[in-house]
Write an enzyme that holds these catalytic residues in place. Sequence first.
Site, mmCIF file in Angstrom:
data_model
loop_
_atom_site.group_PDB
_atom_site.id
_atom_site.type_symbol
_atom_site.label_atom_id
_atom_site.label_comp_id
_atom_site.label_asym_id
_atom_site.label_seq_id
_atom_site.Cartn_x
_atom_site.Cartn_y
_atom_site.Cartn_z
ATOM 1 N N GLU A 196 11.858 -9.184 -10.820
ATOM 2 C CA GLU A 196 12.735 -8.837 -9.689
ATOM 3 C C GLU A 196 13.863 -7.922 -10.135
ATOM 4 O O GLU A 196 14.541 -8.183 -11.127
ATOM 5 C CB GLU A 196 13.310 -10.122 -9.085
ATOM 6 C CG GLU A 196 13.407 -10.089 -7.590
ATOM 7 C CD GLU A 196 12.040 -9.983 -6.934
ATOM 8 O OE1 GLU A 196 11.696 -8.872 -6.487
ATOM 9 O OE2 GLU A 196 11.314 -10.980 -6.868
ATOM 10 N N THR B 90 13.658 -5.146 -11.471
ATOM 11 C CA THR B 90 13.325 -4.439 -12.712
ATOM 12 C C THR B 90 12.729 -3.068 -12.436
ATOM 13 O O THR B 90 12.723 -2.212 -13.324
ATOM 14 C CB THR B 90 12.317 -5.252 -13.548
ATOM 15 O OG1 THR B 90 11.212 -5.614 -12.713
ATOM 16 C CG2 THR B 90 12.948 -6.515 -14.106
ATOM 17 N N GLY C 273 12.279 -8.101 7.304
ATOM 18 C CA GLY C 273 13.484 -8.692 6.739
ATOM 19 C C GLY C 273 13.248 -9.907 5.879
ATOM 20 O O GLY C 273 14.193 -10.587 5.494
ATOM 21 N N ALA C 274 11.993 -10.187 5.553
ATOM 22 C CA ALA C 274 11.663 -11.389 4.786
ATOM 23 C C ALA C 274 11.490 -11.102 3.300
ATOM 24 O O ALA C 274 11.115 -11.986 2.538
ATOM 25 C CB ALA C 274 10.383 -12.031 5.339
ATOM 26 N N SER D 131 8.603 -2.475 5.311
ATOM 27 C CA SER D 131 8.821 -1.026 5.406
ATOM 28 C C SER D 131 7.836 -0.266 4.524
ATOM 29 O O SER D 131 7.303 0.776 4.928
ATOM 30 C CB SER D 131 10.262 -0.673 5.041
ATOM 31 O OG SER D 131 10.585 -1.084 3.727
ATOM 32 N N GLU E 266 11.649 6.822 1.366
ATOM 33 C CA GLU E 266 12.627 5.762 1.619
ATOM 34 C C GLU E 266 13.951 6.043 0.914
ATOM 35 O O GLU E 266 15.023 5.776 1.461
ATOM 36 C CB GLU E 266 12.063 4.399 1.212
ATOM 37 C CG GLU E 266 12.911 3.249 1.730
ATOM 38 C CD GLU E 266 12.160 1.945 1.882
ATOM 39 O OE1 GLU E 266 12.828 0.929 2.156
ATOM 40 O OE2 GLU E 266 10.921 1.919 1.739
ATOM 41 N N ASP F 15 7.257 -1.776 -4.396
ATOM 42 C CA ASP F 15 6.703 -2.175 -3.106
ATOM 43 C C ASP F 15 5.594 -1.238 -2.648
ATOM 44 O O ASP F 15 4.529 -1.666 -2.200
ATOM 45 C CB ASP F 15 7.804 -2.229 -2.052
ATOM 46 C CG ASP F 15 8.868 -3.259 -2.372
ATOM 47 O OD1 ASP F 15 8.669 -4.049 -3.316
ATOM 48 O OD2 ASP F 15 9.902 -3.271 -1.681
ATOM 49 N N TYR G 277 22.547 -4.117 -2.551
ATOM 50 C CA TYR G 277 21.415 -3.646 -3.366
ATOM 51 C C TYR G 277 21.844 -2.428 -4.173
ATOM 52 O O TYR G 277 21.609 -2.339 -5.384
ATOM 53 C CB TYR G 277 20.239 -3.312 -2.443
ATOM 54 C CG TYR G 277 18.953 -2.911 -3.138
ATOM 55 C CD1 TYR G 277 17.879 -3.789 -3.189
ATOM 56 C CD2 TYR G 277 18.800 -1.655 -3.709
ATOM 57 C CE1 TYR G 277 16.686 -3.428 -3.807
ATOM 58 C CE2 TYR G 277 17.614 -1.280 -4.330
ATOM 59 C CZ TYR G 277 16.569 -2.164 -4.366
ATOM 60 O OH TYR G 277 15.393 -1.797 -4.978
#
Length: 387
Positions: A36, A38, A125-126, A131, A163, A175, A227
Site C-alpha cells: 500500500e 508503494t 469510494g470503497a 475510477s 488521472e 490500479d 493523499y
Amino acid sequence: MGEAVAGTVGERFRELYGAEPEGVWAAPGRVNLIGEHTDYNDGFVMPFALPHQAVAAVSRRDDGILRLHSADIDADPVELRVADLAPGSDKSWTAYPSGVLWALREAGHELTGADVHLASTVPSGAGLSSSAALEVVLALAMNDLYALGLRGWQLARLCQRAENVYVGAPVGIMDQTASACCEAGHALFLDTRDLSQRQIPFDLAAEGMRLLVVDTRVKHSHSEGEYGKRRAGCEKGAALLGVDALRDVPYADLDAALERLGDEEEVRRLVRHVVTEDERVERVVALLESGDTRAIGAVLVEGHASLRDDFRISCPELDLVVDTALASGALGARMTGGGFGGSAIVLVEAAGVDAVTKAVEDAFAAAGLKAPRVFEAVPSAGARRLV
C-alpha cells in the site's frame, strides 16, 4: 455472466444512440492484497482483480464528437468535442473516460470520437479502483476499435496519465495495471518501476480459506489533499536520502536511513512504512510460492499497523473492522486502498466466514455506524472484450 452483462449494456446503448455498439468491453476493480502506497515510490504491489467491473458499449464516430452516458446517472448523454479536451476542462464523472481519449491523443493516436454507454458494479469510494476500471475499459475499447496495438501495461500508463494530469489526482500506476493485466485465479506481483510482473497462483478456496472485503461505506477521494501530502512527503524523504525513489532504500539499511533523516519525524514515519511495506510484499510472494498461505495473515496485520501508525491513513471504522475480525478468529486483516475510509480485507478460514462477518456487522451496529458491505473477493479476470 459476461454475455448477460454485455447484452444489457448493449441494449441500453441501442436505446440511447439508435444503433448497435461495435463492441462491449469490461475492466475490473481490484483489491490490493499487500503493498500500500508503494506504487508511487517505484515499489512492489500485489493486487488482484475483483469480479466487480466497469462495462462499456462503444462505437466509433468520425465527426470529432465524444458522447458519454452512465447507467448510474439519470440524464442524457454528455456531449464533448474531442479537440477541446484539456486538463481541468471537465470536473464531473466524465473526466475519467474523456481523460483517456485526451491521453491517447496526446500520445499521438488519432481518435475521431465515440459513442459510449458505461455501467459499473465496482463500489465507488470503497478503495477498490472504480475510477481505474472506467479508464481502462474505455482505453481497451479505443485500442481495439482504432487498432492502436497497445499492450495492457501501455494502456495502464496512459490511464494513469489521464488521472494524474487530466483529472488532477496524483495516483500511482497500480490500479490501472491491475485492471488491465490481472488474471483469474492469480494475484499480480508488480514492480511499479519497470512494470515487470509475475502472476502468482492465489486459490484460497482450495486451501480452505476465504478473503473478505469489508466496505466501511466511509467515502474518500484521492484528489483531496491527504493523499497528495503523503506522496509529497515520500518524495521529500527520497530527496533527503539522495535516492530516486524510496524503493531504492534497502530494507537492511532502513535504520541507517532513518538516522540520516534526523528530526524529520513525519518523513521518517513515511519512509519507514514504504521500505517495510516493500519487504512485506516480497515476504507474501515467498510465502505463497512456498505454499505457506496461512502465514500471510500475520503479514497483513503488520501492514495495517504500519498504515495506521506510520503512514496514518487509517480511520476508526477501518480499525474497528481489523480489530473485530482478529478478535473473532480471522487469520489476518488490514485496510486496503488509499485510506481515510474505504475497505479492509480479512483473511479467514472458510468455516469462520459467517462468525467474522456477523461480528463485524454487530460491532458497526453497536458503534452507531452504517452497516458495512461484506463480500468474498475471488481473483478474477482482467480487462477484456466481451462482444
